[in-house]
Design an enzyme around this catalytic site. Structure first.
Site, PDB file in Angstrom:
ATOM      1  N   VAL A  47      25.425 -21.170  25.258  1.00 39.87           N
ATOM      2  CA  VAL A  47      26.778 -20.970  24.668  1.00 39.87           C
ATOM      3  C   VAL A  47      27.563 -22.028  24.140  1.00 39.87           C
ATOM      4  CG1 VAL A  47      27.751 -22.241  26.956  1.00 39.87           C
ATOM      5  CG2 VAL A  47      28.834 -20.204  26.228  1.00 39.87           C
ATOM      6  N   TYR A  48      26.496 -23.245  23.877  1.00 37.28           N
ATOM      7  CA  TYR A  48      27.193 -24.473  23.263  1.00 37.28           C
ATOM      8  C   TYR A  48      27.329 -23.923  21.806  1.00 37.28           C
ATOM      9  CZ  TYR A  48      25.998 -27.182  27.315  1.00 37.28           C
ATOM     10  OH  TYR A  48      25.808 -27.678  28.501  1.00 37.28           O
ATOM     11  N   SER A  49      28.370 -23.960  21.420  1.00 41.23           N
ATOM     12  CA  SER A  49      28.756 -23.701  19.911  1.00 41.23           C
ATOM     13  C   SER A  49      28.262 -22.239  19.475  1.00 41.23           C
ATOM     14  CB  SER A  49      28.102 -24.710  18.872  1.00 41.23           C
ATOM     15  OG  SER A  49      29.199 -25.965  19.159  1.00 41.23           O
ATOM     16  N   ALA A  50      28.391 -21.276  20.316  1.00 41.02           N
ATOM     17  CA  ALA A  50      28.048 -20.138  20.169  1.00 41.02           C
ATOM     18  C   ALA A  50      26.434 -20.132  19.602  1.00 41.02           C
ATOM     19  CB  ALA A  50      28.634 -19.392  19.466  1.00 41.02           C
ATOM     20  N   GLY A  51      25.594 -20.627  20.018  1.00 39.09           N
ATOM     21  CA  GLY A  51      24.159 -20.724  20.024  1.00 39.09           C
ATOM     22  C   GLY A  51      23.747 -21.720  18.911  1.00 39.09           C
TER      23      GLY A  51
END
Length: 323
Positions: A60-64
């Site tokens: 989920v961090y920066s949408a991948g």
């Protein structure tokens, strides 16, 4: 750098884990304070040069984008067999049905997507990012067991939850003969010590690895209470974690740091490292000095008097960070 065994496993990890939440193209997700690839790579190289071999990210961090940047950098700069690479699953990755959570469908889909972004055949540690109240724990654990048996993860771990939930998960895995959690990534620092009541003693009793997130309280322990940063101004989740009363603890940390002639970040992190239940705190950095302070904290020994002074102002807190 110092190294230690990871909980009940034979795997060696550096006692500082580099948290990769701050790595990710700013336009890729909601974290507008995250670093683009070129700046992220410099910090990853600095960590590797200092002997850090443990890296933690999440889908989920920066949408991948964090996984992509971290994976490319480690592939270019490190020996994969020496690196311990961890990622997480639970957060919502797309709108609509089945966009997040810990169902069998989500886990088996997200592990493949994470591996593709990371550019590797396996992760060393695959963690559930939070407890999923809408999925039976048996379903989650059986899916994770299948991930391990397929060779896509070496070990599995968990993150913030209640101790009774963690105990339930361990007992369920043992009853079925499934792969079991070997680590707990929990919220623990000088401003939030509620984990000392149940989770840390329980982990110690089971030889579970403990890798606290936000050991510097999202930077609040590194500067005066009223000092603002780009992250504090936009970090909605972080704004829910701490209270105005915590200002006294920050002030005490600055006092001890001045007396010792050390940066407050080193003092706050040395306090976490001094707890025998802790394996390796996860340190997020956006500047070279942040990483230098974290590495220096490994060799900073606090006296009993220092520790008592740092702990004295603490007051019980409501549970924070489980959702």
């Amino acid at each position: 750098m110092k190294y230690t065994k990871f909980g009940p496993t034979g795997m060696d990890v550096s006692v500082i884990c580099l948290g990769c939440m701050s790595f990710g193209e700013p336009d890729a997700g909601k974290q507008k304070w995250s670093l683009p690839e070129a700046e992220s790579r410099e910090l990853i190289k600095q960590a590797l040069d200092a002997g850090v071999n443990f890296f933690d990210t999440a889908n989920v961090y920066s949408a991948g984008s964090s996984e992509e940047i971290t994976g490319r950098a480690l592939a270019d700069m490190a020996n994969r067999d020496e690196i311990v690479l961890a990622t997480k699953v639970h957060g919502r990755m797309h709108e609509g049905p089945n966009g997040g959570g810990l169902s069998r469908k989500a886990i088996l889909s997200e592990i493949d997507k994470s591996l593709k972004r990371l550019g590797t055949d396996y992760v060393d540690l695959y963690q559930i990012h939070r407890w999923d109240y809408e999925t039976p724990i048996e379903e989650t654990l059986e899916a994770l067991n299948d991930v391990v048996r397929a060779g896509k993860a070496r070990y599995i771990g968990a993150s913030s939850m209640f101790a009774w939930q963690f105990a339930t998960a361990l007992a369920t895995s043992e009853r079925h003969g499934w792969a079991s959690f070997v680590s707990m990534q929990d919220h623990y620092n000088l401003l939030y010590r509620e984990e000392e009541r149940e989770m840390l003693p329980f982990c110690s009793s089971r030889d579970i690895g403990v890798i606290p997130w936000s050991p510097l309280a999202r930077g609040r322990l590194t500067r005066p209470w009223d000092a603002a940063t780009a992250r504090t101004e936009t970090d909605e989740f972080g704004a829910t974690l701490y209270r105005d009363e915590d200002e006294q603890i920050v002030a005490r940390t600055l006092e001890v740091a001045e007396r010792l002639g050390a940066p407050p970040a080193q003092v706050a992190l040395a306090w976490v490292l001094a707890n025998p239940a802790v394996t390796a705190p996860i340190v997020g950095v956006t500047k070279s000095q942040h990483l230098s302070d974290a590495i220096a904290a490994v060799d900073l020994e606090l006296s009993d008097e220092d520790i008592a002074a740092l702990e004295e102002p603490y007051q019980p807190h409501p549970i924070a960070g489980h959702v």
